[in-house]
Design a protein around this motif. Structure first.
Motif, PDB file in Angstrom:
ATOM      1  N   MET A  26      11.523 -32.229  18.798  1.00 15.13           N
ATOM      2  CA  MET A  26      11.056 -33.587  19.055  1.00 15.13           C
ATOM      3  C   MET A  26      11.009 -34.359  17.732  1.00 15.13           C
ATOM      4  SD  MET A  26       7.629 -34.459  21.259  1.00 15.13           S
ATOM      5  CE  MET A  26       8.196 -33.919  22.864  1.00 15.13           C
ATOM      6  N   GLU A  27      11.440 -35.607  17.746  1.00 17.27           N
ATOM      7  CA  GLU A  27      11.337 -36.462  16.566  1.00 17.27           C
ATOM      8  C   GLU A  27       9.868 -36.779  16.278  1.00 17.27           C
ATOM      9  OE1 GLU A  27      13.828 -37.266  14.707  1.00 17.27           O
ATOM     10  OE2 GLU A  27      15.512 -36.655  15.988  1.00 17.27           O
TER      11      GLU A  27
ATOM     12  N   GLU B 102      -1.041 -38.808  23.842  1.00 19.65           N
ATOM     13  CA  GLU B 102      -1.198 -38.598  25.291  1.00 19.65           C
ATOM     14  C   GLU B 102      -2.034 -37.363  25.580  1.00 19.65           C
ATOM     15  OE1 GLU B 102       2.238 -39.310  27.966  1.00 19.65           O
ATOM     16  OE2 GLU B 102       3.352 -39.610  26.101  1.00 19.65           O
TER      17      GLU B 102
ATOM     18  N   ARG C 197       8.810 -35.908  27.201  1.00 19.98           N
ATOM     19  CA  ARG C 197       9.207 -36.878  26.182  1.00 19.98           C
ATOM     20  C   ARG C 197      10.205 -36.228  25.212  1.00 19.98           C
ATOM     21  NH1 ARG C 197       6.933 -41.398  24.134  1.00 19.98           N
ATOM     22  NH2 ARG C 197       5.099 -41.180  25.465  1.00 19.98           N
ATOM     23  N   GLY C 198      11.215 -37.009  24.784  1.00 24.71           N
ATOM     24  CA  GLY C 198      12.125 -36.520  23.755  1.00 24.71           C
ATOM     25  C   GLY C 198      13.199 -35.590  24.285  1.00 24.71           C
TER      26      GLY C 198
ATOM     27  N   ASP D  15       8.126 -39.318  18.566  1.00 30.85           N
ATOM     28  CA  ASP D  15       7.847 -38.787  19.894  1.00 30.85           C
ATOM     29  C   ASP D  15       6.692 -37.795  19.843  1.00 30.85           C
ATOM     30  OD1 ASP D  15       9.705 -40.182  21.444  1.00 30.85           O
ATOM     31  OD2 ASP D  15      11.312 -38.793  20.962  1.00 30.85           O
ATOM     32  N   GLN D  16       6.633 -36.983  18.776  1.00 30.54           N
ATOM     33  CA  GLN D  16       5.552 -36.014  18.680  1.00 30.54           C
ATOM     34  C   GLN D  16       4.201 -36.720  18.498  1.00 30.54           C
ATOM     35  OE1 GLN D  16       6.362 -32.287  17.031  1.00 30.54           O
ATOM     36  NE2 GLN D  16       4.314 -31.917  16.238  1.00 30.54           N
TER      37      GLN D  16
ATOM     38  N   ALA E  63       3.475 -39.663  19.690  1.00 31.62           N
ATOM     39  CA  ALA E  63       3.123 -40.206  21.002  1.00 31.62           C
ATOM     40  C   ALA E  63       2.634 -39.098  21.929  1.00 31.62           C
ATOM     41  CB  ALA E  63       4.330 -40.915  21.611  1.00 31.62           C
ATOM     42  N   LEU E  64       3.260 -37.916  21.846  1.00 27.77           N
ATOM     43  CA  LEU E  64       2.816 -36.785  22.648  1.00 27.77           C
ATOM     44  C   LEU E  64       1.384 -36.405  22.274  1.00 27.77           C
ATOM     45  CD1 LEU E  64       3.298 -34.403  24.616  1.00 27.77           C
ATOM     46  CD2 LEU E  64       4.232 -33.125  22.656  1.00 27.77           C
TER      47      LEU E  64
ATOM     48  N   GLY F 132       9.247 -30.404  24.363  1.00 27.97           N
ATOM     49  CA  GLY F 132       7.830 -30.720  24.479  1.00 27.97           C
ATOM     50  C   GLY F 132       6.898 -29.533  24.352  1.00 27.97           C
TER      51      GLY F 132
END
Length: 305
Positions: A286-287, A297, A258-259, A290-291, A293-294, A264
């Motif tokens: 990473m923005e 997950e 991602r990103g 995005d972080q 969302a990471l 990542g």
């Protein structure tokens, strides 16, 4: 040493096998190298069970660093973990002259072996590749491993060229990130004396199945225990468990992609409380979205407390 897992090549005096993470280079906020943080990351993966470390690979942002920075990174990592696991240091550069200089410095710093990426930017034919590796190997009394990553270097090695490289006395292995499984399978079949390392998290279990003695795993930079568990399950003969863990690695790999490119791993480290700082420009962090969302997950995968 391996039992069910493929053994290292007979020509490899280090017996490189298992999980060998391509450790990150930590930076301060101003993008100067954080040598203590870089060594601490090598400690992090070794404490997680890694069987060796590979500083100054792609994940180590080697192409963004000066020669002096690279030399000091090798010194820092060797000082931190060199008494516990093999340190195979990345020394590749576009020119043979630069590569020899980095190889000599890595040997002086106490690296156990060197990893030599194929020269990049300018096209390279087979004869040029053989001469390059011969000159580098002649310059240092250390085992050398080819780093084959044509998607980044623009230079692929033919199977015929690998056969010529295998004749160089201290060239003892290949770290393959081509993701070309037929090429890798044939290279392993033709050169049982060389150690082969799978260089993609998509091919950890498959790499073991076709004869790779170990794996250079970006996922292991953030979650070394996961990849070590995969290798140890396979080595113990529990291939069903190893296959299940490869499936989990696929999920983690997808999350880490991602990103921005390569952001990542450092983001995942930060989520675990290990601060490796930014990537060196023009690579980017990473923005925040995005972080977040990471993080979600990775929590769903059970990898964060």
């Amino acid at each position: 040493m391996a039992s069910n897992a493929p053994a290292p090549g007979g020509a490899d005096p280090l017996g490189i096998h298992g999980v060998v993470p391509p450790t990150v280079t930590a930076f301060h906020d101003d993008e100067s190298v954080d040598y203590e943080g870089t060594a601490a990351h090598a400690r992090f993966v070794v404490d997680g069970g890694a069987h060796g470390v590979f500083p100054l690979g792609t994940n180590g942002e080697f192409a963004m660093l000066s020669g002096a920075e690279r030399d000091r990174i090798v010194e820092s990592v060797v000082d931190e973990v060199g008494d516990e696991v093999p340190v195979i240091a990345g020394v590749g550069a576009p020119s043979t002259r630069q590569t020899v200089a980095r190889a000599e410095a890595a040997a002086d710093a106490g690296a156990d072996g060197i990893v030599v990426v194929t020269p990049f930017y300018y096209p390279l034919d087979g004869d040029g590749a053989v001469e390059h590796y011969r000159r580098v190997c002649d310059a240092v009394d250390r085992p050398a491993y080819v780093y084959h990553i044509p998607s980044k270097t623009g230079n692929a090695l033919s199977l015929e060229t690998v056969s010529e490289l295998a004749a160089i006395p201290n060239l003892v292995g290949v770290k393959d990130s081509s993701k070309d499984v037929p090429w890798l399978g044939q290279a392993i079949d033709e050169h049982p004396d060389l150690t082969f390392l799978s260089g993609s998290d998509s091919l950890l279990f498959p790499g073991l199945e076709i004869g790779c003695a170990g794996m250079v795993s970006a996922v292991a930079n953030a979650f070394p225990e996961l990849v070590v568990d995969l290798y140890e399950a396979y080595d113990a003969g529990d291939e069903d468990r190893a296959r299940e863990l490869q499936s989990q690695v696929y999920d983690v790999r997808s999350a880490l992609k991602r990103g921005p490119y390569m952001a990542g791993v450092k983001a995942a480290l930060s989520l675990q409380g290990f601060e490796a700082g930014p990537l060196r420009s023009p690579l980017r962090r990473m923005e925040a979205a995005d972080q977040a969302a990471l993080e979600e997950e990775l929590r769903e995968l059970g990898l964060l407390d």
